[in-house]
Motif scaffolding. Structure first.
Motif, PDB file in Angstrom:
ATOM      1  N   LEU A 212      18.013   0.674  13.988  1.00 19.53           N
ATOM      2  CA  LEU A 212      18.056   2.329  14.362  1.00 19.53           C
ATOM      3  C   LEU A 212      19.142   2.815  13.799  1.00 19.53           C
ATOM      4  O   LEU A 212      19.201   4.045  13.259  1.00 19.53           O
ATOM      5  CB  LEU A 212      17.854   2.275  15.800  1.00 19.53           C
ATOM      6  N   GLN A 213      20.499   2.137  13.837  1.00 18.60           N
ATOM      7  CA  GLN A 213      21.666   2.587  13.087  1.00 18.60           C
ATOM      8  C   GLN A 213      21.590   2.744  11.593  1.00 18.60           C
ATOM      9  O   GLN A 213      22.010   4.045  11.322  1.00 18.60           O
ATOM     10  CB  GLN A 213      22.655   1.403  13.704  1.00 18.60           C
ATOM     11  N   SER A 214      20.689   1.975  10.882  1.00 19.46           N
ATOM     12  CA  SER A 214      20.674   2.382   9.507  1.00 19.46           C
ATOM     13  C   SER A 214      19.931   3.645   9.295  1.00 19.46           C
ATOM     14  O   SER A 214      20.097   4.435   8.363  1.00 19.46           O
ATOM     15  CB  SER A 214      19.949   1.244   8.858  1.00 19.46           C
ATOM     16  N   VAL A 215      18.831   3.752  10.335  1.00 18.85           N
ATOM     17  CA  VAL A 215      18.063   4.898  10.050  1.00 18.85           C
ATOM     18  C   VAL A 215      18.716   6.211  10.577  1.00 18.85           C
ATOM     19  O   VAL A 215      18.579   7.231   9.638  1.00 18.85           O
ATOM     20  CB  VAL A 215      16.577   4.896  10.907  1.00 18.85           C
ATOM     21  N   ALA A 216      19.537   6.256  11.457  1.00 16.21           N
ATOM     22  CA  ALA A 216      20.351   7.382  11.910  1.00 16.21           C
ATOM     23  C   ALA A 216      21.170   7.807  10.844  1.00 16.21           C
ATOM     24  O   ALA A 216      21.409   8.904  10.456  1.00 16.21           O
ATOM     25  CB  ALA A 216      21.203   7.008  13.109  1.00 16.21           C
ATOM     26  N   ALA A 217      22.099   6.837  10.111  1.00 20.13           N
ATOM     27  CA  ALA A 217      23.007   6.988   9.344  1.00 20.13           C
ATOM     28  C   ALA A 217      22.242   7.769   7.911  1.00 20.13           C
ATOM     29  O   ALA A 217      22.715   8.460   7.348  1.00 20.13           O
ATOM     30  CB  ALA A 217      23.647   5.638   8.668  1.00 20.13           C
ATOM     31  N   ARG A 218      21.131   7.263   7.451  1.00 16.68           N
ATOM     32  CA  ARG A 218      20.258   7.846   6.510  1.00 16.68           C
ATOM     33  C   ARG A 218      20.215   9.361   7.003  1.00 16.68           C
ATOM     34  O   ARG A 218      19.821  10.282   6.112  1.00 16.68           O
ATOM     35  CB  ARG A 218      18.971   7.313   6.318  1.00 16.68           C
ATOM     36  N   LEU A 219      19.908   9.708   7.980  1.00 18.44           N
ATOM     37  CA  LEU A 219      19.258  11.229   8.702  1.00 18.44           C
ATOM     38  C   LEU A 219      20.902  11.794   8.837  1.00 18.44           C
ATOM     39  O   LEU A 219      20.716  12.977   9.443  1.00 18.44           O
ATOM     40  CB  LEU A 219      18.604  11.043   9.903  1.00 18.44           C
TER      41      LEU A 219
ATOM     42  N   THR B 297      24.843   8.405  15.637  1.00 18.58           N
ATOM     43  CA  THR B 297      24.534   7.158  16.425  1.00 18.58           C
ATOM     44  C   THR B 297      22.751   7.708  16.544  1.00 18.58           C
ATOM     45  O   THR B 297      22.398   8.822  16.517  1.00 18.58           O
ATOM     46  CB  THR B 297      24.840   7.435  18.040  1.00 18.58           C
ATOM     47  N   PRO B 298      22.049   6.568  16.665  1.00 19.94           N
ATOM     48  CA  PRO B 298      20.570   6.686  17.098  1.00 19.94           C
ATOM     49  C   PRO B 298      20.320   7.296  18.303  1.00 19.94           C
ATOM     50  O   PRO B 298      20.905   7.086  19.252  1.00 19.94           O
ATOM     51  CB  PRO B 298      20.220   5.449  16.703  1.00 19.94           C
ATOM     52  N   SER B 299      19.159   8.028  18.268  1.00 17.84           N
ATOM     53  CA  SER B 299      18.853   8.617  19.613  1.00 17.84           C
ATOM     54  C   SER B 299      17.797   7.771  19.963  1.00 17.84           C
ATOM     55  O   SER B 299      16.714   7.333  19.544  1.00 17.84           O
ATOM     56  CB  SER B 299      18.163  10.219  19.404  1.00 17.84           C
ATOM     57  N   LEU B 300      17.563   7.250  21.136  1.00 20.34           N
ATOM     58  CA  LEU B 300      16.678   6.295  21.981  1.00 20.34           C
ATOM     59  C   LEU B 300      15.879   6.985  23.107  1.00 20.34           C
ATOM     60  O   LEU B 300      15.239   6.349  23.605  1.00 20.34           O
ATOM     61  CB  LEU B 300      17.507   5.110  22.841  1.00 20.34           C
TER      62      LEU B 300
END
Length: 226
Positions: A9-16, A20-23
């Motif tokens: 999720l951290q990797s996805v958040a960084a791409r966006l 930090t990712p939203s849970l």
């Protein structure tokens, strides 16, 4: 067990572009339901006209009659198809519609679970298969059938010609209402067939061929409510 969830999720958040990712599960608010708008205000007679026009597109004959006229129209249709063997579903509505004597004029078989393989063997050699639609979609000219031990799906697939009796009350605008109908049922068949006219295929060079993997001809008989 979920592994490496946080790093993924951290990797996805960084791409966006987020730190930090939203849970938190997003709230879904369906404001627009266009599928409910099509033919929403159409009267029954308007739906019948839509069905009639669509039948022209799907190479299907549509006949309209009263309950009293149905035996004559059904007999006439079977004769026009050449008579021969006729198979029909074990649907109690056939009795209500007083058409069982029509079947007795031909070599016939009522599909019943007790017949075993004889059902399929007879359907394979039958000239005409007759069913009653559970739900009829005006927009596409489609009938819906729920297969069961007493309503075999091959009744509409194996015979060369197919006839579907359509109660007027079964007509709905489109697939949206058919799905709603199924959601409201206490028991839903494991095999639900949506049939739109006779078999059609244009897989080879876009040339339309009718009857490749199903009936060659099909007739819908629309009967007034009974």
């Amino acid at each position: 067990m979920i592994q490496n969830r946080e790093s993924f999720l951290q990797s996805v958040a960084a791409r966006l572009g987020r730190s930090t990712p939203s849970l938190t599960k997003p709230e879904r608010n369906w404001k627009h339901l266009p599928q409910h708008e099509v033919l929403k205000d159409a009267s029954m007679e308007e739906l019948i006209e839509v069905l009639r026009e669509q039948c022209l597109n799907i190479h299907t004959t549509l006949k309209k009659c009263t309950k009293q006229q149905l035996p004559e129209i059904l007999n006439e249709t079977i004769v026009d198809y050449g008579g021969g063997r006729v198979i029909y579903s074990n649907d109690p509505r056939f009795g209500v519609l007083n058409v069982l004597p029509v079947f007795e004029q031909f070599e016939h078989l009522k599909w019943q679970s007790g017949n075993g393989e004889r059902n399929i063997d007879f359907a394979e050699q039958a000239n005409v298969g007759v069913v009653i639609s559970n739900v009829t979609l005006a927009e596409s000219g489609t009938i819906m059938l729920q297969a069961s031990p007493e309503v075999g799906r091959t009744i509409s697939f194996l015979p060369e010609n197919s006839i579907a009796v359509i109660p007027k009350s079964s007509i709905v605008p489109r697939m949206t209402q058919a799905a709603q109908f199924l959601r409201e049922q206490s028991h839903v068949s494991s095999c639900i067939n949506f049939i739109t006219g006779p078999s059609n295929s244009a897989d080879i060079e876009m040339n339309l061929v009718v009857g490749v993997h199903g009936p060659v001809r099909m007739t819908y008989i629309l009967v007034e409510d009974y």
